[in-house]
Design an enzyme around this catalytic site. Structure first.
Site, PDB file in Angstrom:
ATOM      1  N   LYS A 190      39.410  53.674  48.114  1.00 31.15           N
ATOM      2  CA  LYS A 190      40.642  52.934  47.787  1.00 31.15           C
ATOM      3  C   LYS A 190      40.679  52.683  46.279  1.00 31.15           C
ATOM      4  O   LYS A 190      40.006  51.794  45.767  1.00 31.15           O
ATOM      5  CB  LYS A 190      40.719  51.601  48.535  1.00 31.15           C
ATOM      6  CG  LYS A 190      42.164  51.091  48.555  1.00 31.15           C
ATOM      7  CD  LYS A 190      42.307  49.615  48.741  1.00 31.15           C
ATOM      8  CE  LYS A 190      42.070  48.820  47.498  1.00 31.15           C
ATOM      9  NZ  LYS A 190      42.956  49.168  46.358  1.00 31.15           N
TER      10      LYS A 190
ATOM     11  N   GLY B  94      34.421  45.783  40.998  1.00 36.73           N
ATOM     12  CA  GLY B  94      35.600  44.983  40.661  1.00 36.73           C
ATOM     13  C   GLY B  94      35.188  43.582  40.273  1.00 36.73           C
ATOM     14  O   GLY B  94      34.056  43.344  39.828  1.00 36.73           O
TER      15      GLY B  94
ATOM     16  N   GLN C  52      35.813  37.482  42.294  1.00 42.32           N
ATOM     17  CA  GLN C  52      36.649  36.775  43.271  1.00 42.32           C
ATOM     18  C   GLN C  52      36.924  37.665  44.488  1.00 42.32           C
ATOM     19  O   GLN C  52      36.785  37.233  45.635  1.00 42.32           O
ATOM     20  CB  GLN C  52      37.962  36.328  42.610  1.00 42.32           C
ATOM     21  CG  GLN C  52      38.827  35.447  43.497  1.00 42.32           C
ATOM     22  CD  GLN C  52      38.050  34.253  44.072  1.00 42.32           C
ATOM     23  OE1 GLN C  52      37.364  33.527  43.353  1.00 42.32           O
ATOM     24  NE2 GLN C  52      38.135  34.078  45.389  1.00 42.32           N
TER      25      GLN C  52
ATOM     26  N   GLU D  62      29.335  45.862  42.342  1.00 43.85           N
ATOM     27  CA  GLU D  62      29.215  46.037  40.884  1.00 43.85           C
ATOM     28  C   GLU D  62      30.314  45.180  40.272  1.00 43.85           C
ATOM     29  O   GLU D  62      31.493  45.555  40.322  1.00 43.85           O
ATOM     30  CB  GLU D  62      29.419  47.507  40.500  1.00 43.85           C
ATOM     31  CG  GLU D  62      28.398  48.477  41.082  1.00 43.85           C
ATOM     32  CD  GLU D  62      27.033  48.362  40.430  1.00 43.85           C
ATOM     33  OE1 GLU D  62      26.939  47.816  39.317  1.00 43.85           O
ATOM     34  OE2 GLU D  62      26.055  48.808  41.049  1.00 43.85           O
TER      35      GLU D  62
ATOM     36  N   CYS E 110      33.278  46.382  31.999  1.00 42.87           N
ATOM     37  CA  CYS E 110      32.447  45.339  32.621  1.00 42.87           C
ATOM     38  C   CYS E 110      31.245  44.984  31.758  1.00 42.87           C
ATOM     39  O   CYS E 110      30.874  43.822  31.646  1.00 42.87           O
ATOM     40  CB  CYS E 110      31.996  45.784  34.006  1.00 42.87           C
ATOM     41  SG  CYS E 110      31.118  47.361  34.006  1.00 42.87           S
TER      42      CYS E 110
ATOM     43  N   GLN F 144      46.608  41.326  33.091  1.00 40.44           N
ATOM     44  CA  GLN F 144      45.654  41.435  32.001  1.00 40.44           C
ATOM     45  C   GLN F 144      46.283  40.930  30.695  1.00 40.44           C
ATOM     46  O   GLN F 144      45.703  40.137  29.970  1.00 40.44           O
ATOM     47  CB  GLN F 144      45.414  42.934  31.868  1.00 40.44           C
ATOM     48  CG  GLN F 144      44.104  43.529  31.690  1.00 40.44           C
ATOM     49  CD  GLN F 144      42.940  42.719  31.976  1.00 40.44           C
ATOM     50  OE1 GLN F 144      42.799  42.167  33.052  1.00 40.44           O
ATOM     51  NE2 GLN F 144      42.080  42.618  31.013  1.00 40.44           N
TER      52      GLN F 144
ATOM     53  N   GLU G 225      34.743  35.772  31.358  1.00 40.84           N
ATOM     54  CA  GLU G 225      34.800  37.216  31.113  1.00 40.84           C
ATOM     55  C   GLU G 225      36.209  37.497  30.607  1.00 40.84           C
ATOM     56  O   GLU G 225      37.153  37.630  31.404  1.00 40.84           O
ATOM     57  CB  GLU G 225      34.541  38.010  32.406  1.00 40.84           C
ATOM     58  CG  GLU G 225      34.493  39.503  32.142  1.00 40.84           C
ATOM     59  CD  GLU G 225      34.573  40.389  33.390  1.00 40.84           C
ATOM     60  OE1 GLU G 225      35.203  40.009  34.389  1.00 40.84           O
ATOM     61  OE2 GLU G 225      34.004  41.488  33.331  1.00 40.84           O
TER      62      GLU G 225
HETATM   63  P1  NAD Z   1      39.724  43.474  41.203  1.00 38.33           P
HETATM   64  O1  NAD Z   1      38.520  42.842  41.771  1.00 38.33           O
HETATM   65  O2  NAD Z   1      40.962  42.677  41.040  1.00 38.33           O
HETATM   66  O3  NAD Z   1      40.154  44.758  42.088  1.00 38.33           O
HETATM   67  C1  NAD Z   1      39.233  45.772  42.392  1.00 38.33           C
HETATM   68  C2  NAD Z   1      39.704  46.528  43.617  1.00 38.33           C
HETATM   69  O4  NAD Z   1      39.692  45.662  44.756  1.00 38.33           O
HETATM   70  C3  NAD Z   1      41.117  47.091  43.524  1.00 38.33           C
HETATM   71  O5  NAD Z   1      41.119  48.393  44.087  1.00 38.33           O
HETATM   72  C4  NAD Z   1      41.906  46.134  44.405  1.00 38.33           C
HETATM   73  O6  NAD Z   1      43.089  46.701  44.939  1.00 38.33           O
HETATM   74  C5  NAD Z   1      40.894  45.839  45.493  1.00 38.33           C
HETATM   75  N1  NAD Z   1      41.139  44.650  46.315  1.00 38.33           N
HETATM   76  C6  NAD Z   1      41.913  43.578  46.043  1.00 38.33           C
HETATM   77  N2  NAD Z   1      41.837  42.684  47.058  1.00 38.33           N
HETATM   78  C7  NAD Z   1      40.979  43.198  47.972  1.00 38.33           C
HETATM   79  C8  NAD Z   1      40.466  42.752  49.220  1.00 38.33           C
HETATM   80  N3  NAD Z   1      40.815  41.578  49.747  1.00 38.33           N
HETATM   81  N4  NAD Z   1      39.597  43.543  49.874  1.00 38.33           N
HETATM   82  C9  NAD Z   1      39.203  44.731  49.370  1.00 38.33           C
HETATM   83  N5  NAD Z   1      39.658  45.207  48.190  1.00 38.33           N
HETATM   84  C10 NAD Z   1      40.532  44.455  47.499  1.00 38.33           C
HETATM   85  O7  NAD Z   1      39.243  44.082  39.814  1.00 38.33           O
HETATM   86  P2  NAD Z   1      40.101  44.791  38.715  1.00 38.33           P
HETATM   87  O8  NAD Z   1      41.009  43.820  38.054  1.00 38.33           O
HETATM   88  O9  NAD Z   1      40.677  46.060  39.267  1.00 38.33           O
HETATM   89  O10 NAD Z   1      38.919  45.218  37.685  1.00 38.33           O
HETATM   90  C11 NAD Z   1      38.393  44.350  36.737  1.00 38.33           C
HETATM   91  C12 NAD Z   1      37.075  43.756  37.194  1.00 38.33           C
HETATM   92  O11 NAD Z   1      36.180  44.769  37.598  1.00 38.33           O
HETATM   93  C13 NAD Z   1      36.372  43.029  36.055  1.00 38.33           C
HETATM   94  O12 NAD Z   1      35.819  41.827  36.519  1.00 38.33           O
HETATM   95  C14 NAD Z   1      35.264  44.000  35.667  1.00 38.33           C
HETATM   96  O13 NAD Z   1      34.177  43.408  35.006  1.00 38.33           O
HETATM   97  C15 NAD Z   1      34.899  44.574  36.986  1.00 38.33           C
HETATM   98  N6  NAD Z   1      34.189  45.849  36.821  1.00 38.33           N
HETATM   99  C16 NAD Z   1      32.843  45.899  37.123  1.00 38.33           C
HETATM  100  C17 NAD Z   1      32.148  47.090  36.911  1.00 38.33           C
HETATM  101  C18 NAD Z   1      30.677  47.216  37.210  1.00 38.33           C
HETATM  102  O14 NAD Z   1      30.209  48.340  37.360  1.00 38.33           O
HETATM  103  N7  NAD Z   1      29.912  46.135  37.264  1.00 38.33           N
HETATM  104  C19 NAD Z   1      32.820  48.209  36.418  1.00 38.33           C
HETATM  105  C20 NAD Z   1      34.168  48.097  36.127  1.00 38.33           C
HETATM  106  C21 NAD Z   1      34.844  46.908  36.338  1.00 38.33           C
END
Ligand code: NAD
Length: 485
Positions: free
Chosen positions: A178, A229, A232, A251, A285, A332, A386
């Protein structure tokens, strides 16, 4: 590369190697030209999620029994595909994500390296582990888990996708991926081609946001969720996963400290620190999110970092003159701008720097000038959150003990960096940092690091690891067999 030509791409769901259209399509707009629609993406309903998971489950029954050589052959094809399609793919990634074209090309190169590293690590990973004595014989075997849900964010979609797809399929699992609604196109186009190298159902792709994600989290045939992601959403996933006791791999976000020691060569390190902090306009991240500077060097460091940042040219990701691109989406953009306002209303001093290449288009994109903040309180929001945007706070410190305490005073623990001309001193401090990774005189993995470092965080920055042979463990179950002679 011109920013003018826009070809609207239509993306469907991919279930059992079939394109599936739906009654609801969401537009993807160019973050650097909001008036340009670059794609329309089919949105899944819960029924589609069920179909995708069932297809992956059916495919697992045979894919799990394929040989390692057969699976490796698919990885070689993906590597070739990414190299072949890099130019066009990078343009799509920049269009939907906003990032510089060179950054997109670099991301595709990293995706290729993720595959190459997986190939290299997997061979020794599957070496048999057998023990034997006079009484018995023991074999500890590695088995695939089943259907994996791969949920990814928008910020570096191609590499983050490949860091899940390559290890998942090479270990014999099947996938429902997804992508994020904020950059779904490039990965969907590539995954459709990747799926064509595989039996139907091994890779499926669905689109949507929380509702679709939640249906995936809860599906009883999904055996593991590999999520990249924010923290939260990870909490929602963990709650959803609890009902069927499924395993999770997270992650998550970071608030990576950079500790500049008083023996560092400032002229040498400033471009590296800024390069990390402002890669993808700060939307990484493990970007540097706060910089600790000895009080004796504070003023000169501030002056030199401002000089460096002022050279950025901010423009569209496909504009060859641009060295700094817009942020990805409205949430953002709004959250970073509000944070900037709050900093301006505090005792800290914030300057926004860099040249606006097309001021007339400034409001037709999510453009934010990069900012440097000085005279920051170590407990201030910009140091503890962050920010995930182009703001770099400089915090002054007096001694090593104080700076280590400040660096560790957070619920995050992804990356971190130490900047010094003395390796032994850097190593001693690195070992005191609470993080999954610490870089000395760099803020990202070297070639060897990318191949052999497990990537991930401690505390609320993650559960589990990606990459390296340790990352492969996320995609297997152990099966122990004991023969009593
Ligand atoms: P996000 O957590 O808002 O979304 C990530 C994904 O989760 C999206 O595909 C979203 O549609 C999906 N999602 C939303 N609600 C969901 C639910 N209830 N169940 C399952 N999936 C759901 O993150 P974002 O805004 O897309 O990305 C930014 C965040 O990601 C930042 O905090 C960043 O640090 C983190 N990130 C971490 C890494 C890592 O490897 N540690 C890498 C890249 C980004």
């Amino acid at each position: 590369m011109s920013a003018q030509k826009v070809q609207v791409k239509e993306i469907q769901l991919l279930i059992n190697n079939q394109d599936v259209s739906t009654e609801n399509y969401v537009e993807v707009r160019d973050p650097g030209r909001l008036t340009d629609v670059v794609g329309r993406v089919a949105q899944a309903r819960v029924e589609h999620v069920n179909e995708a998971v069932e297809a992956a489950h059916a495919a697992f029954q045979t894919w799990r029994h394929t040989s390692l050589d057969e699976r490796l052959a698919v990885l070689y094809k993906i590597e070739y595909l990414l190299k072949e399609e890099a130019t066009e793919l990078a343009a799509t990634l920049s269009r939907e994500n906003g990032v510089l074209y060179s950054t997109s090309l670099g991301e595709i190169d990293m995706a290729v390296r993720a595959i190459q590293a997986t190939v290299k690590n997997v061979k020794s990973f599957f070496e048999p582990v057998i023990k034997e004595d006079g009484d018995s014989w023991v074999s500890v075997e590695k088995r695939p888990i089943g259907v994996i849900a791969g949920i990814i964010p928008w910020n570096a979609p191609m590499v983050l996708t490949m860091q899940k797809v390559a290890p998942a399929i090479v270990t014999g699992n099947t996938l429902v991926m997804k992508p994020s609604p904020n950059s779904p196109m490039g990965v969907s186009m590539i995954l459709k081609k990747v799926a064509s190298f595989l039996p139907p159902g091994v890779i499926n792709v669905i689109h949507g946001d929380a509702e679709v994600g939640s249906a995936l989290n809860k599906h009883r045939l999904v055996r593991k969720i590999s999520f990249t992601g924010g923290g939260q959403i990870a909490k929602y996933i963990m709650k959803d996963a609890a009902d069927s006791l499924k395993n999770v791999h997270f992650e998550l976000g970071g608030n990576d400290p950079a500790i500049v020691l008083n023996d560092a060569d400032i002229d040498d390190i400033i471009p590296k620190i800024v390069g990390s902090a402002f890669r993808r306009s700060g939307q990484v991240c493990f970007a540097i999110k706060r910089v600790y500077v000895p009080e004796t060097l504070y003023d000169i460091f501030y002056e030199k970092i401002c000089q460096f940042v002022s050279q950025y040219k901010i423009g569209h990701g496909l504009d060859e003159r641009a060295t700094f691109a817009p942020v990805n989406n409205k949430n953002q953009y709004d959250s970073v701008n509000k944070l900037i306002e709050r900093i301006k209303n505090s005792n800290a001093q914030l300057v926004q720097l860099g040249e606006k290449l097309e001021p007339e288009n400034w409001d037709n994109g999510y453009y934010i000038q990069p900012a440097v903040v000085r005279d920051v309180d170590p407990k201030q929001e910009i140091v503890t959150c962050e920010q995930f945007g182009p703001i770099i706070p400089l915090v002054s410190y007096r001694n090593e003990e104080e700076v280590v305490n400040m660096a560790n005073d957070t619920e995050y623990g992804l990356g971190s960096s130490i900047w010094t001309s003395n390796f032994e001193r850097g190593l001693r401090i690195a070992r005191q940092i609470e993080a999954g990774m610490t870089f000395i005189n760099g803020a990202g993995q070297s070639h060897l690091g990318y191949e052999s470092m497990p990537f991930g965080g401690v505390k609320q920055s993650g559960i589990g690891r990606e990459n390296s042979d340790i990352g492969l463990v996320e995609f297997i179950e152990y099966h122990a067999i004991n023969y009593h002679k």
